[in-house]
Design an enzyme around this catalytic site. Structure first.
Site, PDB file in Angstrom:
ATOM      1  N   TRP A 154       0.821  -1.217   0.000  1.00 54.97           N
ATOM      2  CA  TRP A 154       0.000   0.000   0.000  1.00 54.97           C
ATOM      3  C   TRP A 154       0.846   1.255   0.000  1.00 54.97           C
ATOM      4  O   TRP A 154       0.559   2.203  -0.731  1.00 54.97           O
ATOM      5  CB  TRP A 154      -0.986  -0.015   1.178  1.00 54.97           C
ATOM      6  CG  TRP A 154      -2.060  -1.035   0.961  1.00 54.97           C
ATOM      7  CD1 TRP A 154      -2.301  -2.151   1.711  1.00 54.97           C
ATOM      8  CD2 TRP A 154      -3.031  -1.061  -0.116  1.00 54.97           C
ATOM      9  NE1 TRP A 154      -3.350  -2.859   1.170  1.00 54.97           N
ATOM     10  CE2 TRP A 154      -3.817  -2.221   0.062  1.00 54.97           C
ATOM     11  CE3 TRP A 154      -3.295  -0.236  -1.196  1.00 54.97           C
ATOM     12  CZ2 TRP A 154      -4.859  -2.561  -0.816  1.00 54.97           C
ATOM     13  CZ3 TRP A 154      -4.333  -0.575  -2.066  1.00 54.97           C
ATOM     14  CH2 TRP A 154      -5.091  -1.722  -1.863  1.00 54.97           C
ATOM     15  N   ASP A 212      -1.687   6.365   6.458  1.00 48.42           N
ATOM     16  CA  ASP A 212      -2.740   5.523   5.874  1.00 48.42           C
ATOM     17  C   ASP A 212      -3.110   4.470   6.914  1.00 48.42           C
ATOM     18  O   ASP A 212      -2.445   3.449   7.045  1.00 48.42           O
ATOM     19  CB  ASP A 212      -2.223   4.856   4.594  1.00 48.42           C
ATOM     20  CG  ASP A 212      -3.239   3.893   3.994  1.00 48.42           C
ATOM     21  OD1 ASP A 212      -4.328   3.712   4.582  1.00 48.42           O
ATOM     22  OD2 ASP A 212      -2.937   3.316   2.929  1.00 48.42           O
ATOM     23  N   LYS A 245     -12.459  -1.871   6.325  1.00 50.34           N
ATOM     24  CA  LYS A 245     -11.793  -2.775   7.248  1.00 50.34           C
ATOM     25  C   LYS A 245     -12.403  -2.654   8.643  1.00 50.34           C
ATOM     26  O   LYS A 245     -12.996  -3.593   9.124  1.00 50.34           O
ATOM     27  CB  LYS A 245     -10.290  -2.503   7.289  1.00 50.34           C
ATOM     28  CG  LYS A 245      -9.496  -3.094   6.120  1.00 50.34           C
ATOM     29  CD  LYS A 245      -9.549  -2.306   4.851  1.00 50.34           C
ATOM     30  CE  LYS A 245      -8.834  -2.987   3.699  1.00 50.34           C
ATOM     31  NZ  LYS A 245      -8.025  -2.069   2.900  1.00 50.34           N
TER      32      LYS A 245
HETATM   33  C1  LIG Z   1      -7.431  -1.547   1.761  1.00 53.57           C
HETATM   34  C2  LIG Z   1      -6.330  -0.560   1.844  1.00 53.57           C
HETATM   35  C3  LIG Z   1      -6.195   0.484   0.903  1.00 53.57           C
HETATM   36  C4  LIG Z   1      -7.089   0.622  -0.305  1.00 53.57           C
HETATM   37  O1  LIG Z   1      -8.372   0.966   0.043  1.00 53.57           O
HETATM   38  P1  LIG Z   1      -9.456   1.266  -1.098  1.00 53.57           P
HETATM   39  O2  LIG Z   1     -10.595   1.748  -0.292  1.00 53.57           O
HETATM   40  O3  LIG Z   1      -9.703  -0.020  -1.811  1.00 53.57           O
HETATM   41  O4  LIG Z   1      -8.895   2.295  -1.990  1.00 53.57           O
HETATM   42  C5  LIG Z   1      -5.177   1.386   1.081  1.00 53.57           C
HETATM   43  N1  LIG Z   1      -4.325   1.288   2.112  1.00 53.57           N
HETATM   44  C6  LIG Z   1      -4.419   0.292   3.020  1.00 53.57           C
HETATM   45  C7  LIG Z   1      -3.446   0.230   4.143  1.00 53.57           C
HETATM   46  C8  LIG Z   1      -5.425  -0.660   2.907  1.00 53.57           C
HETATM   47  O5  LIG Z   1      -5.517  -1.638   3.821  1.00 53.57           O
END
Ligand SMILES: *Cc1c(COP(=O)(O)O)cnc(C)c1O
Length: 360
Positions: free
Chosen positions: A102, A172, A196
């Site tokens: 990511w 993030d 999540k």
């Molecule tokens: C799932 C995830 C993303 C991507 O999320 P989207 O909503 O599909 O764009 C980005 N960063 C992390 C750490 C993730 O777990």
């Protein structure tokens, strides 16, 4: 009702109580004769739902008053572009830390809109650890530092919050938000895709210190400008009302569980149960440095990868779903987010014991 144990990395398990309540309220919200989905986002009823969701999140995370909470769209991935567009506004130089898939994606997108310097990268050790503070080659002229505290695919987590001096820290937190206590004041900005630990996919929660607003690059699309979003209470256009409402139900549920401290204690119990089990069995292994093991995403391998398919078939038959590792790394991964109970994790290790006995 049949509910499996769902270890999906995302979209992930939601609390059953939340889904049941949403079901009851689906066609007739609070006796109003219509669904929350069918209401104007400007109606007093919806605005109250939206404001309560924000307040509950503020309470749960103890978000200081000088931070805005934004309910945006486009998932976490859209933020990879919005962040440089909004925040790379001084020197135009930014520092990024790469510890997994990511933060690597965030890097590729960051490079399109800013002059990015990678100040630590753990790809050489296959993303199985996080750099220490002293390994970060921080630059004082950076507009911000970006990192991913919990890499969802590799199951790699920072065990500290990087100290970046006056340079705003951007995190993030998609797969770790609300999983553990956190000092929000250490960050310039936190963002998290909802699917999540918060609610349905598509929604992205942004928590941003208000002095960082209002300096977007000139070419920034209006919809991507954090200040526009903040000034309109996240309703410059029609927000994802149902996702926002559902996130609010999850926040209420979290408060009922005793808040973040209580859910964090349960999360640590779940994670240590699973890691202790893996470490105690030669048949299973986790490659991540002990200090950097995620409490949310637990990848593991079997002693013989030819058994992977059988493991997945039999675990699914036993009601344990979505244990396959990410397609980029293979193996297994159990995501044990807030809505995954301790009972589910014990059911998993019981199955793993049995599988190892039969095939080890
Ligand atoms: C799932 C995830 C993303 C991507 O999320 P989207 O909503 O599909 O764009 C980005 N960063 C992390 C750490 C993730 O777990």
């Amino acid at each position: 009702m049949n509910r499996v144990f769902n270890f999906c990395a995302g979209p992930a398990a939601l609390p059953t109580a939340v889904l049941e309540r949403a079901g009851l309220e689906l066609a007739d919200w609070h006796g109003k004769g219509l669904s929350i989905m069918e209401m104007s986002h400007r109606s007093a009823d919806f605005v109250a739902v939206a404001e309560k969701a924000e307040q509950d999140l503020r309470d749960l995370m103890a978000i200081p008053d000088n931070y805005k909470v934004l309910f945006m769209q486009g998932g976490a991935s859209s933020q990879f572009a919005m962040i440089p567009l909004n925040l790379a506004n001084g020197s135009g130089k930014v520092d990024q830390i790469v510890t997994g898939q990511w933060s690597k994606k965030a890097l590729a997108e960051g490079r399109r809109f800013a002059d990015v310097r990678v100040i630590a990268n753990t790809e050489d050790n296959h993303f199985t650890s996080a750099p220490t503070q002293s390994e970060l080659a921080l630059n004082a002229d950076a507009d911000y530092v970006h990192y991913c505290p919990n890499e969802t695919i590799g199951g790699v987590a920072f065990d500290y919050i990087p100290a970046t001096g006056d340079v705003p820290l951007v995190a993030d937190l998609s797969s770790a938000i609300l999983s553990d206590t956190l000092d929000v004041s250490r960050f310039g900005m936190i963002y998290a895709g909802a699917q999540k630990n918060i609610g349905p996919a598509g929604l992205c929660v942004v928590i941003i210190r208000d002095d960082l607003l209002g300096k977007a690059q000139a070419a920034t699309p209006t919809m991507f400008d954090y200040k526009v979003c903040a000034d309109h209470g996240s309703m410059y256009n029609t927000p994802p009302t149902y996702s926002w409402y559902l996130a609010g139900l999850v926040f209420e549920w979290l408060k009922e569980q005793g808040g973040v401290a209580a859910i964090a204690a349960a999360n640590h119990r779940k994670a240590s149960h699973l890691y202790q089990f893996i470490d105690g069995h030669d048949f299973y292994a986790n490659p991540v440095a002990i200090n950097n093991r995620s409490i949310m995403n637990v990848p593991f391998t079997l002693a013989d990868s030819r058994l992977d398919k059988l493991f997945l078939q039999q675990s699914e038959a036993a009601g344990l779903l979505n244990l396959a590792g990410h397609r980029s790394v293979g193996g297994m991964r159990a995501s044990i987010y807030n809505a995954v109970s301790e009972v589910a994790v014990v059911a998993l290790t019981d199955f793993m014991t049995d599988f190892a006995r039969r095939h080890g």
